[in-house]
Design a protein around this motif. Structure first.
Motif, PDB file in Angstrom:
ATOM      1  N   HIS A 164      -0.410 -23.606 -23.763  1.00 14.06           N
ATOM      2  CA  HIS A 164       0.298 -23.213 -22.455  1.00 14.06           C
ATOM      3  C   HIS A 164      -0.725 -22.754 -21.477  1.00 14.06           C
ATOM      4  CE1 HIS A 164       3.420 -21.418 -19.983  1.00 14.06           C
ATOM      5  NE2 HIS A 164       2.644 -20.521 -19.747  1.00 14.06           N
ATOM      6  N   HIS A 186      -1.955 -24.580 -17.934  1.00 11.77           N
ATOM      7  CA  HIS A 186      -2.373 -23.630 -16.518  1.00 11.77           C
ATOM      8  C   HIS A 186      -3.457 -24.400 -15.973  1.00 11.77           C
ATOM      9  CE1 HIS A 186       0.345 -20.279 -15.794  1.00 11.77           C
ATOM     10  NE2 HIS A 186       0.689 -20.301 -17.177  1.00 11.77           N
ATOM     11  N   CYS A 236       4.206 -17.156 -13.752  1.00  8.38           N
ATOM     12  CA  CYS A 236       4.671 -17.450 -14.967  1.00  8.38           C
ATOM     13  C   CYS A 236       5.155 -16.302 -15.723  1.00  8.38           C
ATOM     14  CB  CYS A 236       3.382 -18.395 -15.707  1.00  8.38           C
ATOM     15  SG  CYS A 236       3.873 -18.894 -17.421  1.00  8.38           S
ATOM     16  N   GLY A 276       5.198 -16.626 -19.294  1.00 10.90           N
ATOM     17  CA  GLY A 276       5.002 -17.119 -20.674  1.00 10.90           C
ATOM     18  C   GLY A 276       3.812 -16.090 -21.222  1.00 10.90           C
ATOM     19  N   HIS A 295      -0.077 -15.713 -22.559  1.00 11.01           N
ATOM     20  CA  HIS A 295      -1.539 -16.426 -22.339  1.00 11.01           C
ATOM     21  C   HIS A 295      -2.464 -15.537 -23.065  1.00 11.01           C
ATOM     22  CE1 HIS A 295       1.327 -16.728 -18.990  1.00 11.01           C
ATOM     23  NE2 HIS A 295       0.913 -17.751 -18.676  1.00 11.01           N
TER      24      HIS A 295
HETATM   25 ZN   LIG Z   1       2.072 -19.509 -18.122  1.00 15.38          ZN
END
Ligand SMILES: [Zn+2]
Length: 405
Positions: free
Chosen positions: A101, A105, A209, A211, A213
Motif C-alpha cells: 500500500h 503511495h 488515506c 489505510g 502504512h
Molecule cells: Zn494509504
C-alpha cells in the motif's frame, strides 16, 4: 456500539486484549464486535487484516459506520457479550499490505511530481498491483512510456532508500486539510486523514488515506514496475512492492538461471545463445523440408508406375511417413486418380484414400472403418481412415479391395 480503532494510532500493535460487545450467528459463520480492535477492515483498495480472537480464526473484517465487524469461522463459538478476549494479528499479512500500500503511495506521488499524472484507479491483486495514471491535468505530456515508468521507478526507490518518514495527520475540516500539498482533491469535508511521505515542504507523496502504512518509507523495501499499458485513455502501471517484489525477482531469476544452464550459457549471453539455436532449428527445418520433397517425389514416381502398370481398381501403397506427410503427398492425386489410391502411413497405421470422385472415398471410410475400430471421414475425392493396429488397417484395405473388385 462504537469500536475503538487501535490501528489508527498504532500501526504496529500485533496483540491486545478486548471485551466482546456482541456475537451473532450468520449462516455458518459468527460475527463479533469488540470494544477495541487493531483488525483493519477492508477498504481503500487494501484487503482486511486476519488473525485470531482467542483461538477463533478471523477471516473477514468490515467497517459498518462506527463499528468494526469481525467474521470468525467456527462450528461452535463460546464468545458472549462481555467476554474478555485476547486478539492477535496475522502480522505477515498486515505487513505485506502495508509494504504494498505504501509502495503504491510513493509511486503515485512520483508519477504526480514527474508527469502531473493523477492516480485514477488502484488494484491490489494476488500477482501484481496496478495504478491507472491519467495525464488529463498536464496537456504538455501525452504519454507515459516504459522508459518514463522506469525513471519513476528509480525515483520511487530513491525515496524508499532515503527512509523518509511516513506521517499520518488528522484534520477536522476540509479547509485545514487543503493547506497540505495534496496530489488529489479531497472527497470528504470533515474528519480527514492525510498521509505524507517525507517532509511537508517537500513531500514525495501527500494524499488523503485511511489505510495502514509503515512509519518509514524504508520499510517498503523495493518497488518494481513490470509494464505499462494503455487503458481507457490512461496509463496502467503494473508493479509490485516489498517482499513480493523480492519473490518476483527470485522466481524470474530462477527461471532465467534454469534456462541459461540448459543452454550452457550465462544469463547475459542467454538471448544470443537462444537466437543461435533458433537459427539452427530454422536451417534444420528447411533441410528437412527439402529431404521430404525428394523422398515424396521419389515415392510419387513409384506410385505413378504402379497405377499405370495395374488393371486393379484399388491400389494400396505403403509409406514410411507420418499421416500428415502422407496426406500432403496424396494431394497430388486428389481429383485426378481414376483408381482408388490408398496411401498407407506405417508410422500412424492409417490410410489416406484418394480418387477422381468416381469412387466415393468418404463414404467408404464411413461404411467400413468402424468394422475394424477405425475412425475418420472425408469427401468423395479424399478421406482418412485412422486405426490403432496394423492388423485392423490391413483388414480394412482387404475389405475395400473385395468390395470394389
Ligand atoms: Zn494509504
Amino acid at each position: 456500539m462504537e469500536t475503538t480503532k487501535l490501528y489508527k494510532n498504532d500501526r504496529y500493535l500485533k496483540e491486545w486484549d478486548a471485551v466482546v460487545t456482541s456475537v451473532e450467528k450468520k449462516d455458518d459463520v459468527f460475527t463479533v464486535t469488540l470494544d477495541q480492535t487493531a483488525f483493519f477492515p477492508e477498504g481503500g483498495g487494501q484487503s482486511c487484516d486476519q488473525g485470531l480472537i482467542n483461538n477463533y480464526k478471523v477471516v473477514d473484517v468490515q467497517e459498518d459506520g462506527e463499528m468494526v465487524i469481525h467474521t470468525i469461522e467456527a462450528d461452535e463459538c463460546d464468545l458472549k457479550e462481555g467476554s474478555a478476549v485476547h486478539c492477535s494479528l496475522d502480522w505477515a499479512r498486515r505487513f505485506d499490505n502495508m509494504q504494498r500500500h505504501c509502495g503504491e503511495h510513493i509511486l503515485s506521488g512520483i508519477f504526480f511530481h514527474m508527469f502531473g499524472g493523477v492516480n485514477r484507479g488502484f488494484h491490489m491483486g494476488q500477482d501484481y498491483m496496478t495504478v491507472d495514471i491519467s495525464l488529463e491535468a498536464n496537456p504538455e505530456i501525452t504519454e507515459i512510456t516504459y522508459e518514463d515508468a522506469l525513471a519513476a521507478e528509480l525515483e520511487t526507490n530513491k525515496v524508499i532508500w532515503s527512509d523518509a518518514p511516513v506521517t499520518v495527520l488528522h484534520f477536522d475540516s476540509r479547509e485545514e486539510a487543503e493547506k497540505m500539498p495534496l496530489r488529489k482533491a479531497l472527497a470528504f469535508d470533515e474528519d480527514i486523514t492525510i498521509v505524507s511521505v517525507g517532509s511537508i515542504e517537500n513531500a514525495a507523496d501527500c494524499v488523503a488515506c485511511c489505510g495502514t502504512h509503515p512509519t518509514t518509507a524504508g520499510q517498503v523495501g523495493l518497488v518494481k514496475i513490470f509494464k505499462v499499458e494503455n487503458y481507457k485513455g490512461m496509463f496502467r502501471i503494473y508493479f509490485e512492492a516489498g517482499e513480493r517484489a523480492l519473490h518476483d525477482y527470485r522466481s524470474k531469476h530462477n527461471v532465467l538461471t534454469e534456462l541459461s544452464n540448459k543452454y550452457s550459457s550465462s544469463i547475459e549471453d542467454f538471448p544470443s545463445k537462444l537466437k543461435a539455436q533458433e537459427d539452427k532449428l530454422a536451417a534444420a527445418k528447411a533441410e528437412l523440408f527439402q529431404i521430404k520433397k525428394i523422398l515424396t517425389d521419389n515415392e510419387c514416381e513409384k506410385v505413378d508406375a504402379l497405377l499405370e502398370s495395374t488393371e486393379e481398381k484399388v491400389v494400396v501403397y505403403s509409406l514410411q511417413l507420418s499421416l500428415d506427410d502422407t496426406f500432403n503427398m496424396a494431394k497430388r492425386y486428389m481429383g485426378s486418380c481414376s483408381k482408388l489410391l490408398m496411401l498407407y502411413s506405417e508410422k500412424d497405421t492409417s490410410y489416406i484414400l484418394v480418387s477422381d470422385g468416381s469412387v466415393n472415398c468418404g463414404a467408404l471410410v464411413k461404411e467400413y472403418a468402424s468394422f475394424y475400430q477405425g475412425k475418420g471421414g472425408g469427401n468423395d475425392k479424399s478421406a482418412r481412415a485412422i486405426f490403432t493396429k496394423k492388423e485392423d488397417a490391413e483388414m480394412f484395405a482387404d475389405l475395400i479391395g473385395k468390395h470394389l473388385r
